[in-house]
Structure formats: C-alpha cells, structure tokens
Design an enzyme around this catalytic site. Structure first.
Site, PDB file in Angstrom:
ATOM      1  N   ASP A 320       0.813  -1.223   0.000  1.00 62.42           N
ATOM      2  CA  ASP A 320       0.000   0.000   0.000  1.00 62.42           C
ATOM      3  C   ASP A 320       0.847   1.273   0.000  1.00 62.42           C
ATOM      4  O   ASP A 320       0.311   2.375  -0.091  1.00 62.42           O
ATOM      5  CB  ASP A 320      -0.937   0.014   1.214  1.00 62.42           C
ATOM      6  CG  ASP A 320      -2.000  -1.069   1.092  1.00 62.42           C
ATOM      7  OD1 ASP A 320      -2.333  -1.458  -0.038  1.00 62.42           O
ATOM      8  OD2 ASP A 320      -2.491  -1.534   2.146  1.00 62.42           O
ATOM      9  N   LYS A 347      -5.886  -2.259  -7.143  1.00 63.27           N
ATOM     10  CA  LYS A 347      -6.186  -1.666  -5.829  1.00 63.27           C
ATOM     11  C   LYS A 347      -7.389  -0.729  -5.978  1.00 63.27           C
ATOM     12  O   LYS A 347      -8.135  -0.827  -6.935  1.00 63.27           O
ATOM     13  CB  LYS A 347      -4.948  -0.942  -5.294  1.00 63.27           C
ATOM     14  CG  LYS A 347      -3.794  -1.881  -4.988  1.00 63.27           C
ATOM     15  CD  LYS A 347      -4.158  -2.843  -3.871  1.00 63.27           C
ATOM     16  CE  LYS A 347      -3.068  -3.854  -3.602  1.00 63.27           C
ATOM     17  NZ  LYS A 347      -3.512  -4.893  -2.665  1.00 63.27           N
TER      18      LYS A 347
HETATM   19  C1  S3P Z   1      -4.958  -5.927   3.121  1.00 60.83           C
HETATM   20  C2  S3P Z   1      -4.224  -6.597   2.179  1.00 60.83           C
HETATM   21  C3  S3P Z   1      -3.694  -5.951   0.968  1.00 60.83           C
HETATM   22  C4  S3P Z   1      -3.707  -4.429   1.088  1.00 60.83           C
HETATM   23  C5  S3P Z   1      -4.987  -3.917   1.644  1.00 60.83           C
HETATM   24  C6  S3P Z   1      -5.247  -4.490   3.024  1.00 60.83           C
HETATM   25  C7  S3P Z   1      -5.468  -6.672   4.284  1.00 60.83           C
HETATM   26  O1  S3P Z   1      -4.510  -6.304  -0.139  1.00 60.83           O
HETATM   27  O2  S3P Z   1      -3.463  -3.843  -0.169  1.00 60.83           O
HETATM   28  O3  S3P Z   1      -4.981  -2.508   1.732  1.00 60.83           O
HETATM   29  O4  S3P Z   1      -5.914  -6.042   5.258  1.00 60.83           O
HETATM   30  O5  S3P Z   1      -5.421  -7.913   4.251  1.00 60.83           O
HETATM   31  P1  S3P Z   1      -4.239  -7.656  -0.982  1.00 60.83           P
HETATM   32  O6  S3P Z   1      -4.489  -8.808  -0.142  1.00 60.83           O
HETATM   33  O7  S3P Z   1      -5.215  -7.568  -2.134  1.00 60.83           O
HETATM   34  O8  S3P Z   1      -2.822  -7.548  -1.440  1.00 60.83           O
END
Ligand code: S3P
Length: 464
Positions: A320, A347
């Site tokens: 992020d 995203k």
């Molecule tokens: C998150 C995982 C990430 C991240 C998101 C929060 C989480 O996403 O980008 O802001 O809380 O598990 P991804 O699992 O799609 O990489």
C-alpha cells in the site's frame, strides 16, 4: 466533490498519533463477532471502510456499540453463529471488508448479498470466490467475477489445502475466516509471505494457527470449528497512514516529527526498510507488543534521499506504500526502480497508472516497464503545479498532497472524500504539524494556483 490543495510551508514539527490500523481494525471486529462473549476494542480506526464492516456485522446479527471515540464493544455470537442478512451488505470502498466478510459468511448456511462503490465494483473477486467454492460455497457474481454478488453459504463446509496464486493477505484471510466454521484443518500456502494480522488476531482469540515451511513457502494451518473467546484488543497506529506524515517530514527541509505507537509488523514494514536504504533518518524506540502485534515509536528527520531498487519479493510487505514511496523517489537523487507491481493495478484505483500519470503531471520523469515502475529523481523538488484526479483512491489523494508540501508549485486533488476511508482527520493532523493544506473546490482554483505560482515562483522552498 470537494478538493484540497497543498503547498510548501515551513518545517513540520511536533508529535502526532495517526489513526488505528485499518487491516487490524477490520479483523478485530470480525474476530470479536464470532467469538463467545464480549470483545472491547480501543484505538479502532473510525474511517468509512471499518464502519462499513461494523455495520455489515450488525446486519449479520452481531451487537456492536461505539462507546467513545475509538472505543467499541462487540457482543460475539460464536463461531457459526451469524444470521442471514435481511439487507444488502454495502462494503463501500473496502476490498478488505468485502473479501474477509465473504469468507466468513461462506461457511454459514444462508444467502448474503454484497455490493460496494464504483471502485470496489471494478475489483476482482474471483481470487476469493474460487477457493471459497472449493470449501462448498456458491456465488452469483456480475460478469468477470465482480460485485455486486450473492454468496450462497454452505451447511457442509469442506477444509482445503490451497496455494495462493497471487500474494494476497485478503485471499489468505478470507480462507482462514471461512475455515473457522469448517471441520478439520485448512491450510493456505503462500509463496511470498503476506501480512499476518489474521493469524495473530485469531491466535489472540484462542484459535490454533500453525505456521510451517512448505518447501520454501509459508504454510498457515488453522483448526476449524474452534471456540474463540472475546478479548480486549488495542489497535496499533497504522503504518500505512503514518507513511504520509513520515514522508512529508523527510521531504520538507528542517522537519522533525514523532509518530508514537506505530505498528511495525515485519510483514507490513517494508517501507521503513526501503526508506532506510534511501538514506532516511528514521529512529525507532520503545519496541513493545499490542494484542500480538509489534509496535514502536518513530522519530523522523528531514533527509536527502537517494534512489533505490526495491525487489519484487518485498512488494507484499509494503504493497500500500508505493504511491507515497514513488513521491519520495521523485525527490531522491537518481533513478529508482520498484519491481513486480502487477497487484497495484487492482487496488482502489489502477495505482500504477495513477501514480505514473500524477507524477508526470507534476513534472517528474517516470516509466512503466512491464510490472516495474521507474521514477527519475533529480535530487531536487519537482515542479508540482497540477490538479490530480484521485479516482476514489485515498492513497493517491494523500500521496500527491504530500508531494505538494515540498514541490515548487502547489498541488491540488479533485476529491478529498476518499481520504476518510482510512485516515479521517488527515488535513487537520497535517495542519497541526505545520503543513499548508486547504480546501480547493473546483478547477478554477487550480488555475489561480498555477498563475499565482507562475507569478511568484512559489513554493519558495529552499532545498540543499
Ligand atoms: C490488506 C491486504 C492488501 C492491502 C490492503 C489491506 C489486508 O490487499 O493492499 O490494503 O488487510 O489484508 P491484498 O491482499 O489484495 O494484497
């Protein structure tokens, strides 16, 4: 839409507490919801994303109360105890809320409907529905596996062994939360380790979670149909939110700020490693644990940064933070390369495209090479002087406001609303540190900013 603009101000100084961690806040609510008894949460993030999760759990029959700012109480219904929702679960902008909750309801024998905003409705859900189908759930999705969708939960959940095809903590966590109500053991194998907040939170509530090595990959095994017991949970401050004042302090000459109580989980803190490689002056003190999560106080001083090459293997640990890291790289001396960023395209916005477009608008030379992003820094502040489309993406909004605090000319964003999903009070908090961020409502405003900048040669910031 109401916008904001940021321009060069004096040095940033002071101590500030950024809001609670978004990932951990979602998990505290969801785990408390299926525990037996009362869970009390302090420092919960009260951004829109987390409020949506609380509201959805309410529709699923869980009593959740806000007792004071950041202080919430959850009366858990026990594993398998959620009830069929009589309304659509609107998860707003939140991929984490949607995907983890889809996991949780998929092993309950009822039908749930999920929707979200225009950003969430564009994001891929097949990565979650595919393993959950293997566990027995059925889904009716919009074309391409998108929201809105219906989950037909199973009354005969099947435990699975699943190898993640993409490095995603959300997919891993959706499976772990589904597995809570499945018999036997479920295992998720992740080739690249992703944030382990679910594992830590579930353990904190009494689940049996084992992490083993599976030929170089990380295998997480959870025992299903377990009993979780309500707990007290203190949420660390969000490193992904802290990243914005932190990078601002690195870039604005003479700055020194303190950020207490930041979550520094090694599977989240890749940004700190990367900034250290760039020559950032960031000190950690007072290392401790909160509800199974490592926390530290950070002190940040303005620093002359050099370019960095970030390996693809580090991406999941700072996924992020690329928008704000790219801003830091725009001020650094030399060409930075960030490798393996395919996931950034799915995203809240296509962040790879949004970062490249925004930096280009601000006079920074960037290239996208396959899944890599290259940022050509000159060691001097970029021009700025642009109005950035935030595309329903909070991190794009905040990253470009930070750029505007140290660029030659002010930077505006068209829509500040998305910031509330993760960092309510961002403008006021930055203002208290000395940042000059103010409302900028419509396009004519930026024209006047641009002409004023042209007249005065603003921002007037010296750079050494
Ligand atoms: C998150 C995982 C990430 C991240 C998101 C929060 C989480 O996403 O980008 O802001 O809380 O598990 P991804 O699992 O799609 O990489």
């Amino acid at each position: 839409m109401s916008g904001l603009r940021a321009r060069a101000s004096g040095a940033l100084s002071g101590q500030t507490r950024v809001p609670g961690d978004k990932s951990i806040s979602h998990r505290a609510l969801m785990t408390g919801a299926v525990a037996i008894g009362t869970t009390t949460i302090s420092g919960l993030l009260e951004g829109d994303d987390v409020r949506r999760t609380a509201a959805a759990l309410g529709v699923l029959g869980v009593v959740i109360e806000r007792r004071a700012p950041g202080e919430w109480r959850v009366e858990g219904v026990g594993v398998g105890g959620l009830g069929e929702p009589a309304a659509v679960l609107d998860m707003g902008n939140s991929g984490t809320g949607a995907r983890l909750l889809m996991g949780l309801v998929s092993t309950h024998p009822f039908v749930s409907h999920f929707t979200g905003d225009a950003s969430l409705a564009r994001r891929p859900m097949g990565r979650v529905t595919e393993p959950l189908q293997r566990m027995g759930a059925e889904f009716i999705t919009r074309t391409g596996g998108r929201l809105p969708l219906a989950v037909i939960g199973t009354d005969m959940p099947v435990p699975i062994v699943y190898r993640l095809p993409v490095a995603s903590a959300q997919v891993k966590s959706a499976i772990l939360y589904a597995a809570l109500n499945a018999p036997g053991e479920t295992t998720v194998i992740e080739p690249e380790p992703t944030r382990d907040h679910s594992e830590r939170m579930l353990r904190h509530f009494g689940a049996t979670v084992r992490v083993t090595d599976a030929e170089g990959a990380r295998a997480v095994t959870i025992g299903g149909q377990c009993e979780l017991v309500g707990k007290a949970v203190a949420i660390p401050a969000d490193i992904s939110s802290a990243a914005f004042p932190l990078v601002a302090a690195l870039l604005v000459e003479g700055s020194e700020i303190a950020l207490p109580g930041i979550g520094v989980n090694p599977l989240r803190a890749g940004l700190l490693e990367t900034l250290a490689e760039m020559g950032a002056d960031i000190a950690r003190a007072n290392a401790r644990e909160l509800a199974g999560e490592p926390v530290a106080d950070l002190r940040v001083r303005a620093s002359a940064l050099r370019a960095v090459d970030v390996p693809a293997a580090r991406a999941p640990r700072m996924i992020d933070e690329y928008p704000i890291l790219a801003v830091a790289a725009a001020f650094a001396r030399g060409t930075s390369r960030f490798r393996g960023l395919a996931e950034l395209r799915v995203k809240e916005s296509d962040r790879l495209g949004a970062v490249a477009r925004g930096l280009t608008q601000c006079g920074v030379k960037v290239e996208i090479d396959g899944d890599d992003l290259l940022v050509h820094g000159t060691g001097r502040p970029p021009r700025g002087g642009a109005r950035i489309a935030t595309e329903l993406d909070h991190r794009i909004a905040m990253a470009f406001l930070v750029l505007g605090l140290a660029s030659e000319q002010p930077v505006a964003i068209d829509d500040a609303q998305p910031i509330d999903t993760s960092f309510p009070g961002f403008g006021a908090l930055m203002g208290a540190l000395g940042a000059d961020i103010a409302p900028a409502d419509d396009p004519p405003m930026i024209e006047s900013i641009e002409s004023r900048a042209a007249e005065t040669g603003a921002g007037g910031q010296k750079w050494s």
